[in-house]
Design a protein around this motif. Structure first.
Motif, PDB file in Angstrom:
ATOM      1  N   PHE A  88     104.923  63.613   4.767  1.00 58.46           N
ATOM      2  CA  PHE A  88     106.332  63.411   4.413  1.00 58.46           C
ATOM      3  C   PHE A  88     107.181  63.954   5.565  1.00 58.46           C
ATOM      4  CE2 PHE A  88     104.050  63.407   0.463  1.00 58.46           C
ATOM      5  CZ  PHE A  88     104.707  62.471  -0.324  1.00 58.46           C
ATOM      6  N   TRP A  89     108.114  63.167   6.033  1.00 59.33           N
ATOM      7  CA  TRP A  89     108.901  63.552   7.199  1.00 59.33           C
ATOM      8  C   TRP A  89     110.279  62.904   7.166  1.00 59.33           C
ATOM      9  CZ3 TRP A  89     110.483  60.109  11.184  1.00 59.33           C
ATOM     10  CH2 TRP A  89     110.058  58.787  11.004  1.00 59.33           C
ATOM     11  N   ALA A  90     111.115  63.340   8.084  1.00 58.39           N
ATOM     12  CA  ALA A  90     112.457  62.755   8.224  1.00 58.39           C
ATOM     13  C   ALA A  90     112.900  62.940   9.670  1.00 58.39           C
ATOM     14  CB  ALA A  90     113.442  63.448   7.286  1.00 58.39           C
ATOM     15  N   THR A  91     113.787  62.075  10.112  1.00 57.49           N
ATOM     16  CA  THR A  91     114.237  62.171  11.514  1.00 57.49           C
ATOM     17  C   THR A  91     115.174  63.359  11.714  1.00 57.49           C
ATOM     18  OG1 THR A  91     116.101  60.715  11.107  1.00 57.49           O
ATOM     19  CG2 THR A  91     114.070  59.685  11.846  1.00 57.49           C
ATOM     20  N   TRP A  92     115.861  63.797  10.634  1.00 61.52           N
ATOM     21  CA  TRP A  92     116.796  64.916  10.767  1.00 61.52           C
ATOM     22  C   TRP A  92     116.090  66.268  10.738  1.00 61.52           C
ATOM     23  CZ3 TRP A  92     115.929  67.583   6.357  1.00 61.52           C
ATOM     24  CH2 TRP A  92     115.548  66.870   5.222  1.00 61.52           C
ATOM     25  N   CYS A  93     114.772  66.232  10.588  1.00 63.57           N
ATOM     26  CA  CYS A  93     114.006  67.480  10.440  1.00 63.57           C
ATOM     27  C   CYS A  93     113.353  67.821  11.787  1.00 63.57           C
ATOM     28  CB  CYS A  93     112.991  67.270   9.317  1.00 63.57           C
ATOM     29  SG  CYS A  93     111.457  68.152   9.477  1.00 63.57           S
ATOM     30  N   VAL A 115     105.512  59.030   5.045  1.00 64.00           N
ATOM     31  CA  VAL A 115     106.497  58.684   4.016  1.00 64.00           C
ATOM     32  C   VAL A 115     107.844  59.245   4.473  1.00 64.00           C
ATOM     33  CG1 VAL A 115     107.154  58.878   1.591  1.00 64.00           C
ATOM     34  CG2 VAL A 115     104.735  58.822   2.216  1.00 64.00           C
ATOM     35  N   VAL A 116     108.803  58.358   4.648  1.00 67.38           N
ATOM     36  CA  VAL A 116     110.125  58.771   5.116  1.00 67.38           C
ATOM     37  C   VAL A 116     110.893  59.353   3.938  1.00 67.38           C
ATOM     38  CG1 VAL A 116     112.251  58.011   6.224  1.00 67.38           C
ATOM     39  CG2 VAL A 116     110.076  56.958   6.854  1.00 67.38           C
ATOM     40  N   PHE A 117     111.311  60.604   4.107  1.00 61.53           N
ATOM     41  CA  PHE A 117     111.945  61.344   3.015  1.00 61.53           C
ATOM     42  C   PHE A 117     113.435  61.514   3.288  1.00 61.53           C
ATOM     43  CE2 PHE A 117     113.378  65.538   1.512  1.00 61.53           C
ATOM     44  CZ  PHE A 117     113.146  65.435   0.159  1.00 61.53           C
ATOM     45  N   GLU A 118     114.268  61.129   2.334  1.00 58.66           N
ATOM     46  CA  GLU A 118     115.720  61.346   2.417  1.00 58.66           C
ATOM     47  C   GLU A 118     116.283  60.945   3.780  1.00 58.66           C
ATOM     48  OE1 GLU A 118     118.345  62.891   0.290  1.00 58.66           O
ATOM     49  OE2 GLU A 118     116.981  61.928  -1.100  1.00 58.66           O
ATOM     50  N   ASP A 119     115.980  59.744   4.160  1.00 60.14           N
ATOM     51  CA  ASP A 119     116.464  59.280   5.464  1.00 60.14           C
ATOM     52  C   ASP A 119     116.698  57.776   5.389  1.00 60.14           C
ATOM     53  OD1 ASP A 119     117.201  59.346   8.095  1.00 60.14           O
ATOM     54  OD2 ASP A 119     115.455  60.478   8.746  1.00 60.14           O
ATOM     55  N   SER A 120     117.382  57.268   6.390  1.00 60.25           N
ATOM     56  CA  SER A 120     117.657  55.830   6.378  1.00 60.25           C
ATOM     57  C   SER A 120     116.568  55.089   7.151  1.00 60.25           C
ATOM     58  CB  SER A 120     119.025  55.553   7.005  1.00 60.25           C
ATOM     59  OG  SER A 120     118.987  55.872   8.371  1.00 60.25           O
ATOM     60  N   GLU A 121     116.383  53.844   6.786  1.00 65.94           N
ATOM     61  CA  GLU A 121     115.386  53.027   7.479  1.00 65.94           C
ATOM     62  C   GLU A 121     115.739  52.891   8.954  1.00 65.94           C
ATOM     63  OE1 GLU A 121     114.654  50.036   3.725  1.00 65.94           O
ATOM     64  OE2 GLU A 121     114.108  49.352   5.731  1.00 65.94           O
TER      65      GLU A 121
END
Lengths: 194, 170
Positions: free
Chosen positions: A81-86, A112-118
């Motif tokens: 689980f990851w996100a670009t803002w992290c 799995v993209v978490f709390e982020d935009s495509e």
């Protein structure tokens, strides 16, 4: 000097009661401290270890095709689980890339993209690459199903769909290697987990 | 003197220009649309449930009060479970099955948790009993001086004093 027997006044009994109560209280506090010392008070329990992984159906980021957990069973699975803002997710991305190249023939890797935009996720993948497919969790509720407490988190799920554990911090190559070896080890003869 | 030359000098030194704004890293999760909104009654229930569920990445905040992305996701999950018609107990059980009792801001009144409910009450009763006994003792000590006939001292006390005096005089 003759012996003088003075009767114990009730006040003294009361003081003894106080002292006993205070001792009990202090002992109780010490017991709690003893139990809590060495543990991280901010650590969130993870109750899904050893439990069947929740099922899901999510879209792939690259081609939009649905991916169902039921179809992934049969091979060990690493879910990240990851996100670009992290920031830490960005730091650990090369480790996941390396692991997908090194163990990709034995283990399935999915992000799995978490709390982020495509859009953000696509831009990141275009810049940094990804050897393994990424899934979009539009409302992030699948992450909650898995008991995620933040990103990055990496889950290790065996071929039977049982969660064998998770790493709730940026994963390093050694931890990744050890976890994957445990995951791909043949089942114990008694039928227990490897 | 205008500020334009100074600004130009600063931009030249820092190597940035107006035509190329610095890229600012995005520190927060972007806003996104949640699922279908619920009717006011069910949304109120979602908020009430979220008030007693603990945000895992905050310091004692509920998921209703936390602006974190994790709390946002959990709130959306509560909304989804309410939409599916789950009871309050089923929703609490869902979160407990994943995050343990940690997920509940108000621990359940059972087992060792009962101490949290009974303990303060027991301490309060004990303190009340102590105060009451002290007040009674003072009341009984003061009453002879309040105009009534002087009560005779306890014989044990007299005997003790007599023995002490005789020891001193010896």
């Amino acid at each position: 000097m003759s012996d003088v027997a003075r009767p114990a006044p009730p006040r003294r009994t009361l003081l003894w009661l106080f002292a006993a109560g205070a001792c009990l209280f202090v002992l109780g506090v010490l017991a709690v401290w003893w139990k809590a010392f060495g543990t991280d008070p901010h650590r969130v329990p993870f109750e899904l270890e050893g439990q069947p992984a929740p099922t899901f159906t999510l879209r792939r980021l690259d081609n939009g095709e649905p991916v169902s957990f039921d179809k992934l069973k049969g091979n060990p699975l690493v879910l990240n689980f990851w996100a670009t803002w992290c920031g830490p997710c960005r730091q650990e991305h090369p480790v996941l890339e390396w692991a997908a190249g090194r163990f990709g023939d034995k283990v399935q890797f999915y992000g799995v993209v978490f709390e982020d935009s495509e859009e953000n996720a696509r831009r990141f993948i275009a810049e940094h690459g990804a050897r393994y497919p990424q899934l979009i969790d539009p409302t992030s509720t699948m992450a909650v199903d898995y008991g995620v407490t933040g990103v990055p988190e990496t889950y290790f799920i065996d071929r039977d769909g049982i969660i064998r554990g998770k790493v709730a911090q940026p994963i390093d190559p050694q931890t990744m290697t050890e976890r994957i070896r445990e995951l791909v080890a043949p089942p114990a003869p008694d039928g227990g987990s490897p | 003197m205008t500020l334009a030359p100074l600004l130009a000098a600063i931009l030249a030194v820092t190597g940035s220009g107006l035509a190329e704004p610095p890229v600012i890293a995005e520190p927060l999760a972007p806003q996104r649309l949640a699922g279908e909104p619920l009717d006011p009654a069910r949304e109120a229930r979602v908020q009430a449930l979220a008030k007693v569920l603990r945000c895992p990445v905050c310091q004692g905040l509920s998921i209703a009060d936390s602006p974190s992305s994790m709390a946002r996701a959990q709130l959306e999950k509560v909304r989804e479970l309410v939409r599916e018609g789950k009871t309050d107990q089923e929703i609490f059980a869902y979160f407990e099955a994943r995050y343990g009792e940690f997920a509940l801001l108000e621990p359940k009144a059972q087992g060792i948790n009962l101490l949290a409910w009974v303990g303060p009450m027991a301490l309060l009763l004990f303190g009340f009993f102590v105060i009451l006994s002290q007040v009674r003792r003072r009341g009984s000590a003061v009453s002879p001086a309040q105009g009534g006939p002087p009560a005779a001292a306890p014989p044990a006390e007299d005997e003790y004093l007599r023995q002490v005096r005789s020891e001193i005089e010896r």
